[in-house]
Write an enzyme that holds these catalytic residues in place. Sequence first.
Site, PDB file in Angstrom:
ATOM      1  N   LYS A 166       0.817  -1.220   0.000  1.00  0.00           N
ATOM      2  CA  LYS A 166       0.000   0.000   0.000  1.00  0.00           C
ATOM      3  C   LYS A 166       0.852   1.271   0.000  1.00  0.00           C
ATOM      4  O   LYS A 166       2.041   1.237   0.299  1.00  0.00           O
ATOM      5  CB  LYS A 166      -0.958  -0.038   1.192  1.00  0.00           C
ATOM      6  CG  LYS A 166      -2.098  -1.028   0.887  1.00  0.00           C
ATOM      7  CD  LYS A 166      -3.286  -0.868   1.767  1.00  0.00           C
ATOM      8  CE  LYS A 166      -4.396  -1.791   1.243  1.00  0.00           C
ATOM      9  NZ  LYS A 166      -5.445  -2.017   2.231  1.00  0.00           N
ATOM     10  N   ARG A 221      -3.628  -9.970   5.105  1.00  0.00           N
ATOM     11  CA  ARG A 221      -4.014 -10.076   3.688  1.00  0.00           C
ATOM     12  C   ARG A 221      -2.853  -9.565   2.845  1.00  0.00           C
ATOM     13  O   ARG A 221      -2.519  -8.381   2.923  1.00  0.00           O
ATOM     14  CB  ARG A 221      -5.277  -9.232   3.474  1.00  0.00           C
ATOM     15  CG  ARG A 221      -5.808  -9.205   2.054  1.00  0.00           C
ATOM     16  CD  ARG A 221      -7.003  -8.264   1.970  1.00  0.00           C
ATOM     17  NE  ARG A 221      -7.512  -8.167   0.627  1.00  0.00           N
ATOM     18  CZ  ARG A 221      -7.000  -7.384  -0.321  1.00  0.00           C
ATOM     19  NH1 ARG A 221      -5.958  -6.613  -0.061  1.00  0.00           N
ATOM     20  NH2 ARG A 221      -7.544  -7.369  -1.520  1.00  0.00           N
TER      21      ARG A 221
HETATM   22  C1  7PJ Z   1      -8.189  -4.311   1.677  1.00  0.00           C
HETATM   23  C2  7PJ Z   1      -9.217  -5.119   1.238  1.00  0.00           C
HETATM   24  C3  7PJ Z   1      -7.936  -4.221   3.074  1.00  0.00           C
HETATM   25  C4  7PJ Z   1      -9.739  -5.773   3.379  1.00  0.00           C
HETATM   26  C5  7PJ Z   1      -8.308  -4.148  -0.455  1.00  0.00           C
HETATM   27  C6  7PJ Z   1      -5.297  -3.235  -1.901  1.00  0.00           C
HETATM   28  C7  7PJ Z   1      -6.607  -2.578  -2.079  1.00  0.00           C
HETATM   29  N1  7PJ Z   1      -9.989  -5.853   2.066  1.00  0.00           N
HETATM   30  N2  7PJ Z   1      -9.291  -4.994  -0.109  1.00  0.00           N
HETATM   31  N3  7PJ Z   1      -8.739  -4.981   3.878  1.00  0.00           N
HETATM   32  N4  7PJ Z   1      -7.605  -3.725   0.605  1.00  0.00           N
HETATM   33  N5  7PJ Z   1     -10.475  -6.470   4.248  1.00  0.00           N
HETATM   34  O1  7PJ Z   1      -5.169  -4.443  -1.690  1.00  0.00           O
HETATM   35  O2  7PJ Z   1      -4.306  -2.468  -2.006  1.00  0.00           O
HETATM   36  O3  7PJ Z   1      -7.055  -3.510   3.579  1.00  0.00           O
HETATM   37  S1  7PJ Z   1      -8.023  -3.686  -2.106  1.00  0.00           S
END
Ligand code: 7PJ
Length: 279
Positions: A222, A256
């Site tokens: 990020k 994640r």
């Molecule tokens: C997140 C997500 C996060 C959850 C994305 C990226 C953007 N879902 N989906 N938490 N980020 N739960 O991966 O940079 O931080 S999309």
Amino acid sequence: MPDPIQCGRFRLSLERPLVMGIVNVTPDSFSDGNEHFRADEAVAHARLLVEEGADLLDIGGESTRPGAQAVPADEELRRILPVIEALRDCGVPLSVDTCKPDVMRAALAAGADMINDIGGFSAPGAIEAVADSGCALCLMHMRGEPRTMQDAPVYQDVVAEVRDYLDRGAQRLRQAGIAATRIVLDPGFGFGKTAAHNYTLLQQLPQAVGQEYPSLLGLSRKSMIGAVTGRPASRRLGGSVAAALAGAVRGAHILRVHDVADTVDALRVWSAVEQGVRA
Ligand code: 7PJ
């Protein structure tokens, strides 16, 4: 330690931090480009992530990067349904990253075990779409919407405001009859937050997410990593692994990530330091 998470066909023990591998099925995701647009490429990538040690997979058909446009539900389903179907028997739970009730219902019918809603189940009909299934729910904090969320977000107290949003969101789910063991909370790094907000939330993670529910953190590649390292998304591996470990040290339950193998290695070494190696 919270109870295991009820996650569709699975129960996830929280004895160690779990790694969720990101499977993008989008043409415009900022860090994967066109790479996994085609369903078969996404499936092959997902299988690799499982081999690398992913404990769950998060399948997304709508880019939510800052400034991204919304994708219609039928297009989102056209992207993700073949991927869910092909991965049903890959051995790990399948999460689907969506804000749309119609997509949630179809994904659950196709075999998804978790719904990951960056909108916090705030769309009309979202809670009803998931209430009667046995899926897990990830409720994330976002300020605003992806198209405009990075336009100078302001908080009086980011930790307290995120905590309050998550508490209220979890309360709404519980009032709809959803068991506590199905709920996971996420402070939503980068969603309507400056780098300073993001680092404050990570530093004070236990206060931001509370103790009642397991937590999920999305820090991988990020802009908050770029803000500190000065590197583009394609070169944020080291920074992302450091952020994931900082989350684990503060009690995060699910991380994640794009880079599963490196994150799993880092967590194993950290765990060996904390608990010793079993000879
Ligand atoms: C997140 C997500 C996060 C959850 C994305 C990226 C953007 N879902 N989906 N938490 N980020 N739960 O991966 O940079 O931080 S999309």
